[in-house]
Write an enzyme that holds these catalytic residues in place. Structure first.
Site, short mmCIF file in Angstrom:
data_model
loop_
_atom_site.label_atom_id
_atom_site.label_comp_id
_atom_site.label_asym_id
_atom_site.label_seq_id
_atom_site.Cartn_x
_atom_site.Cartn_y
_atom_site.Cartn_z
N ASP A 124 39.40 35.12 37.83
CA ASP A 124 39.33 35.56 39.23
C ASP A 124 40.76 35.92 39.66
O ASP A 124 41.21 37.04 39.45
CB ASP A 124 38.71 34.39 40.02
CG ASP A 124 38.51 34.66 41.50
OD1 ASP A 124 38.74 35.78 41.95
OD2 ASP A 124 38.10 33.72 42.22
N GLU A 127 36.71 32.13 28.22
CA GLU A 127 36.55 31.85 29.65
C GLU A 127 35.27 32.51 30.16
O GLU A 127 34.88 33.56 29.66
CB GLU A 127 37.74 32.42 30.43
CG GLU A 127 38.75 31.39 30.89
CD GLU A 127 38.28 30.49 32.03
OE1 GLU A 127 37.07 30.20 32.15
OE2 GLU A 127 39.13 30.06 32.81
N PHE A 146 31.09 36.47 44.63
CA PHE A 146 30.77 35.24 43.91
C PHE A 146 29.51 35.42 43.07
O PHE A 146 28.52 35.95 43.54
CB PHE A 146 30.59 34.10 44.91
CG PHE A 146 30.54 32.76 44.27
CD1 PHE A 146 31.70 32.13 43.83
CD2 PHE A 146 29.33 32.10 44.07
CE1 PHE A 146 31.66 30.89 43.22
CE2 PHE A 146 29.28 30.86 43.47
CZ PHE A 146 30.44 30.25 43.05
N GLY A 170 31.99 26.17 32.71
CA GLY A 170 31.35 27.47 32.87
C GLY A 170 31.15 28.28 31.61
O GLY A 170 30.19 29.04 31.49
P1 5GP Z 1 41.12 31.79 38.76
O1 5GP Z 1 42.11 30.69 38.51
O2 5GP Z 1 41.21 32.92 37.78
O3 5GP Z 1 41.18 32.27 40.18
O4 5GP Z 1 39.69 31.15 38.68
C1 5GP Z 1 39.09 30.86 37.50
C2 5GP Z 1 37.93 29.90 37.68
O5 5GP Z 1 37.36 30.01 39.00
C3 5GP Z 1 36.81 30.22 36.75
O6 5GP Z 1 36.98 29.59 35.50
C4 5GP Z 1 35.60 29.71 37.50
O7 5GP Z 1 35.43 28.34 37.25
C5 5GP Z 1 35.97 29.89 38.95
N1 5GP Z 1 35.36 31.11 39.55
C6 5GP Z 1 36.01 32.22 39.97
N2 5GP Z 1 35.16 33.14 40.46
C7 5GP Z 1 33.92 32.60 40.35
C8 5GP Z 1 32.60 33.09 40.67
O8 5GP Z 1 32.36 34.20 41.17
N3 5GP Z 1 31.57 32.24 40.38
C9 5GP Z 1 31.75 31.00 39.85
N4 5GP Z 1 30.66 30.27 39.63
N5 5GP Z 1 32.97 30.52 39.53
C10 5GP Z 1 34.05 31.31 39.77
#
Ligand code: 5GP
Length: 181
Positions: free
Chosen positions: A109, A105, A158, A50
């Site tokens: 999330d 990053e 999202f 990403g």
């Molecule tokens: P975390 O471990 O912080 O919950 O998630 C991080 C990863 O989740 C990010 O690097 C990304 O790949 C994915 N992610 C979280 N929210 C979104 C979103 O709204 N859209 C997309 N495309 N990926 C997300």
């Protein structure tokens, strides 16, 4: 010009951040990093897939001597973060030891990905570690992590575009779109 809505894999998304807004903010973060790391030569760790687009723009906005390498951590599928981190691919201790590391990053999330990766990175003995995340879903954060450079704080919806995908699609969209209600 952003379209008033787009469809990816049958889901509707609406405009959220334009490429101009993104470029302006990325430029500001680049200047801030250039000031904070003046006289140093940081190592950027761009998290694939990403962050590739953000990383490409951010390092061009940094007017300092630096290097970049690309790593993989993701275990994200579909619309929800699973919170399970797989192995870190593409990083050796000798790359990191003694370096001022800046993780790039696309989005934080829940923060589980970063909070599981940071101890693994610490074992590689960097001189310092900072995180630059284009997007942060502040209300979704479940982990206590310091994010030194945040592009935009966004709600728990999202998003796709500018490197971010929905099941592999949408990474090429220059703007960021949000899932429509
Ligand atoms: P975390 O471990 O912080 O919950 O998630 C991080 C990863 O989740 C990010 O690097 C990304 O790949 C994915 N992610 C979280 N929210 C979104 C979103 O709204 N859209 C997309 N495309 N990926 C997300």
């Amino acid at each position: 010009m952003m379209k008033d809505h787009i469809k990816v894999h049958g889901l509707a998304f609406r405009p959220y951040l334009s490429q101009e807004q993104i470029a302006e903010r990325v430029g500001e973060i680049g200047q801030q990093i250039s000031r904070d790391y003046e006289g140093k030569s940081p190592l950027f760790l761009a998290v694939l897939n990403g962050a590739f687009m953000f990383a490409a723009d951010l390092i061009r906005a940094c007017a300092i001597d630096c290097s970049i390498t690309f790593i993989r951590l993701s275990s994200y599928e579909g619309l929800n973060s699973s919170g399970k981190l797989k192995t870190v691919i593409g990083l050796q201790k000798e790359d990191v030891k003694g370096q001022d590391v800046i993780i790039i990053e696309d989005i934080v999330d829940t923060g589980h990905t970063m909070s599981e990766f940071l101890p693994q990175l610490a074992e590689m003995e960097p001189a310092s570690v900072a995180i630059a995340s284009l997007l942060v879903k502040t209300e979704a954060l479940e982990c206590d992590i310091d994010i030194q450079y945040t592009g935009f704080e966004i709600p728990m919806k999202f998003v796709i575009g500018y490197g971010l995908d929905y099941d592999g699609r949408g990474r090429n969209i220059p703007d960021i779109y949000q899932l429509a209600d």
